[in-house]
Design a protein around this motif. Structure first.
Motif, PDB file in Angstrom:
ATOM      1  N   LEU A  81      16.329  39.894  54.552  1.00  0.00           N
ATOM      2  CA  LEU A  81      17.247  39.205  54.893  1.00  0.00           C
ATOM      3  C   LEU A  81      17.342  39.316  56.562  1.00  0.00           C
ATOM      4  O   LEU A  81      17.155  40.300  57.179  1.00  0.00           O
ATOM      5  CB  LEU A  81      18.597  39.666  54.527  1.00  0.00           C
ATOM      6  N   ALA A  82      17.624  38.315  57.149  1.00  0.00           N
ATOM      7  CA  ALA A  82      17.923  38.110  58.707  1.00  0.00           C
ATOM      8  C   ALA A  82      18.959  38.478  59.031  1.00  0.00           C
ATOM      9  O   ALA A  82      20.013  37.808  58.321  1.00  0.00           O
ATOM     10  CB  ALA A  82      17.307  36.798  59.132  1.00  0.00           C
ATOM     11  N   PHE A  83      19.209  38.863  60.241  1.00  0.00           N
ATOM     12  CA  PHE A  83      20.564  39.186  60.888  1.00  0.00           C
ATOM     13  C   PHE A  83      21.001  37.754  61.355  1.00  0.00           C
ATOM     14  O   PHE A  83      20.140  37.147  61.973  1.00  0.00           O
ATOM     15  CB  PHE A  83      20.300  40.154  62.022  1.00  0.00           C
ATOM     16  N   MET A  84      22.261  37.388  61.087  1.00  0.00           N
ATOM     17  CA  MET A  84      22.944  36.348  61.803  1.00  0.00           C
ATOM     18  C   MET A  84      23.971  36.702  62.792  1.00  0.00           C
ATOM     19  O   MET A  84      23.986  36.245  63.917  1.00  0.00           O
ATOM     20  CB  MET A  84      23.491  35.477  60.781  1.00  0.00           C
ATOM     21  N   ALA A  85      24.967  37.497  62.514  1.00  0.00           N
ATOM     22  CA  ALA A  85      26.240  37.813  63.159  1.00  0.00           C
ATOM     23  C   ALA A  85      27.039  39.032  62.684  1.00  0.00           C
ATOM     24  O   ALA A  85      26.800  39.411  61.647  1.00  0.00           O
ATOM     25  CB  ALA A  85      26.917  36.804  63.708  1.00  0.00           C
ATOM     26  N   LEU A  86      27.535  39.773  63.768  1.00  0.00           N
ATOM     27  CA  LEU A  86      28.625  40.603  63.294  1.00  0.00           C
ATOM     28  C   LEU A  86      30.001  39.824  63.501  1.00  0.00           C
ATOM     29  O   LEU A  86      29.944  39.422  64.540  1.00  0.00           O
ATOM     30  CB  LEU A  86      28.675  41.984  63.980  1.00  0.00           C
TER      31      LEU A  86
ATOM     32  N   ALA B   3      15.734  42.397  73.023  1.00  0.00           N
ATOM     33  CA  ALA B   3      15.203  41.182  73.141  1.00  0.00           C
ATOM     34  C   ALA B   3      14.016  40.972  72.124  1.00  0.00           C
ATOM     35  O   ALA B   3      13.994  40.128  71.079  1.00  0.00           O
ATOM     36  CB  ALA B   3      14.909  40.642  74.405  1.00  0.00           C
ATOM     37  N   SER B   4      13.246  42.228  71.884  1.00  0.00           N
ATOM     38  CA  SER B   4      11.953  42.170  71.256  1.00  0.00           C
ATOM     39  C   SER B   4      12.352  42.337  69.979  1.00  0.00           C
ATOM     40  O   SER B   4      11.843  41.561  69.053  1.00  0.00           O
ATOM     41  CB  SER B   4      10.822  43.455  71.727  1.00  0.00           C
ATOM     42  N   GLN B   5      13.355  43.276  69.581  1.00  0.00           N
ATOM     43  CA  GLN B   5      13.700  43.670  67.980  1.00  0.00           C
ATOM     44  C   GLN B   5      14.464  42.144  67.505  1.00  0.00           C
ATOM     45  O   GLN B   5      14.097  41.866  66.526  1.00  0.00           O
ATOM     46  CB  GLN B   5      14.687  44.782  68.186  1.00  0.00           C
ATOM     47  N   LEU B   6      15.222  41.588  68.569  1.00  0.00           N
ATOM     48  CA  LEU B   6      15.909  40.560  68.099  1.00  0.00           C
ATOM     49  C   LEU B   6      15.029  39.320  67.553  1.00  0.00           C
ATOM     50  O   LEU B   6      15.356  38.601  66.602  1.00  0.00           O
ATOM     51  CB  LEU B   6      16.802  39.928  69.267  1.00  0.00           C
ATOM     52  N   LYS B   7      13.940  38.923  68.199  1.00  0.00           N
ATOM     53  CA  LYS B   7      12.776  38.080  67.763  1.00  0.00           C
ATOM     54  C   LYS B   7      12.354  38.257  66.292  1.00  0.00           C
ATOM     55  O   LYS B   7      12.174  37.387  65.788  1.00  0.00           O
ATOM     56  CB  LYS B   7      11.655  38.310  68.745  1.00  0.00           C
TER      57      LYS B   7
ATOM     58  N   LEU C 247      21.679  45.304  64.868  1.00  0.00           N
ATOM     59  CA  LEU C 247      20.256  45.222  64.538  1.00  0.00           C
ATOM     60  C   LEU C 247      20.035  46.772  63.641  1.00  0.00           C
ATOM     61  O   LEU C 247      19.168  46.440  62.857  1.00  0.00           O
ATOM     62  CB  LEU C 247      19.173  45.336  65.532  1.00  0.00           C
ATOM     63  N   ARG C 248      20.643  47.743  64.181  1.00  0.00           N
ATOM     64  CA  ARG C 248      20.621  48.975  63.371  1.00  0.00           C
ATOM     65  C   ARG C 248      21.097  48.657  61.953  1.00  0.00           C
ATOM     66  O   ARG C 248      20.836  49.117  60.944  1.00  0.00           O
ATOM     67  CB  ARG C 248      21.528  50.024  64.119  1.00  0.00           C
ATOM     68  N   LEU C 249      22.121  47.876  61.744  1.00  0.00           N
ATOM     69  CA  LEU C 249      22.760  47.343  60.629  1.00  0.00           C
ATOM     70  C   LEU C 249      22.017  46.647  59.670  1.00  0.00           C
ATOM     71  O   LEU C 249      21.649  46.824  58.442  1.00  0.00           O
ATOM     72  CB  LEU C 249      24.031  47.114  60.761  1.00  0.00           C
ATOM     73  N   ALA C 250      21.150  45.793  60.258  1.00  0.00           N
ATOM     74  CA  ALA C 250      20.239  44.760  59.535  1.00  0.00           C
ATOM     75  C   ALA C 250      19.232  45.626  59.181  1.00  0.00           C
ATOM     76  O   ALA C 250      18.692  45.128  58.031  1.00  0.00           O
ATOM     77  CB  ALA C 250      19.817  43.760  60.682  1.00  0.00           C
TER      78      ALA C 250
ATOM     79  N   ASP D 168      24.981  46.248  73.654  1.00  0.00           N
ATOM     80  CA  ASP D 168      25.614  47.046  72.656  1.00  0.00           C
ATOM     81  C   ASP D 168      25.759  46.434  71.333  1.00  0.00           C
ATOM     82  O   ASP D 168      25.615  46.947  70.273  1.00  0.00           O
ATOM     83  CB  ASP D 168      27.068  47.440  73.515  1.00  0.00           C
ATOM     84  N   TYR D 169      26.185  45.204  71.375  1.00  0.00           N
ATOM     85  CA  TYR D 169      26.612  44.346  70.253  1.00  0.00           C
ATOM     86  C   TYR D 169      25.037  44.073  69.482  1.00  0.00           C
ATOM     87  O   TYR D 169      25.206  44.629  68.199  1.00  0.00           O
ATOM     88  CB  TYR D 169      26.900  42.803  70.672  1.00  0.00           C
ATOM     89  N   TYR D 170      23.966  43.794  70.025  1.00  0.00           N
ATOM     90  CA  TYR D 170      22.902  43.562  69.378  1.00  0.00           C
ATOM     91  C   TYR D 170      22.274  44.833  68.619  1.00  0.00           C
ATOM     92  O   TYR D 170      21.708  44.963  67.704  1.00  0.00           O
ATOM     93  CB  TYR D 170      21.741  42.700  70.007  1.00  0.00           C
ATOM     94  N   THR D 171      22.416  45.886  69.601  1.00  0.00           N
ATOM     95  CA  THR D 171      21.973  47.470  69.353  1.00  0.00           C
ATOM     96  C   THR D 171      22.532  47.870  67.731  1.00  0.00           C
ATOM     97  O   THR D 171      21.913  48.197  66.997  1.00  0.00           O
ATOM     98  CB  THR D 171      21.841  48.200  70.303  1.00  0.00           C
TER      99      THR D 171
END
Length: 172
Positions: free
Chosen positions: A37-42, A83-87, A121-124, A115-118
């Motif tokens: 599953l891909a991350f979309m948002a919190l 940014a790299s992880q987000l890709k 992404l940990r949750l994803a 902070d938001y994406y860290t």
């Protein structure tokens, strides 16, 4: 806020509906987003069922998001590692949809983009290691029953947690 809702999506499912999206190019079941599953948002969610959206954004962001003019929206300022992880974990960034999702949901968290994406992404990544994720990945190209998915979710997160998950499905 009362809590955050983690929004995740199936890229193979998205690509079955919108094959012309950049993130669908060369999609295979060997790619990370073909198997997870891909991350979309919190999303900031409240016990009342309501949520906050477009909290501290430009007045035009809501309309630009609705009309899918995502690449014309402000790009969140991210460090190179995030940014790299987000890709990998948020493939909709290839179509700039991450900007629309940032404006819609992340703007209400008061976190910096890093902070938001860290956190997100940990949750994803944690979801990627679940039986629930395996059940969805194993059903690509087929139909998975909601009952089987809820059962897998409860195996991962405990009995009676199935009411904590919502499925939003679109048909072609």
């Amino acid at each position: 806020s009362d809590h955050y809702a983690r929004l995740m999506g199936s890229i193979p499912g998205l690509c079955a509906l919108e094959a012309d999206r950049p993130e669908c190019k060369d999609l295979t079941l060997r790619r990370y987003d073909g198997q997870h599953l891909a991350f979309m948002a919190l999303e900031v969610a409240h016990e009342s069922g309501g949520s906050d959206t477009f909290c501290f954004t430009m007045p035009s962001d809501s309309e630009m998001d609705r009309s899918r003019d995502w690449c014309d929206m402000v790009e969140p300022n991210l460090g190179p590692e995030v940014a790299s992880q987000l890709k990998e974990l948020m493939p909709v960034a290839q179509s700039c949809q991450d900007r629309g999702l940032w404006a819609r949901y992340a703007s209400c968290t008061m976190y910096s983009a890093d902070d938001y994406y860290t956190r997100a992404l940990r949750l994803a990544q944690a979801v990627a290691a679940t039986r629930f994720n395996l059940k969805i990945a194993g059903a690509i190209g087929r139909t998975a029953s909601q009952q089987a998915l809820v059962a897998a979710f409860e195996e991962d997160f405990g009995e009676e947690t199935g009411n904590a998950i919502d499925f939003i499905c679109r048909k072609k």
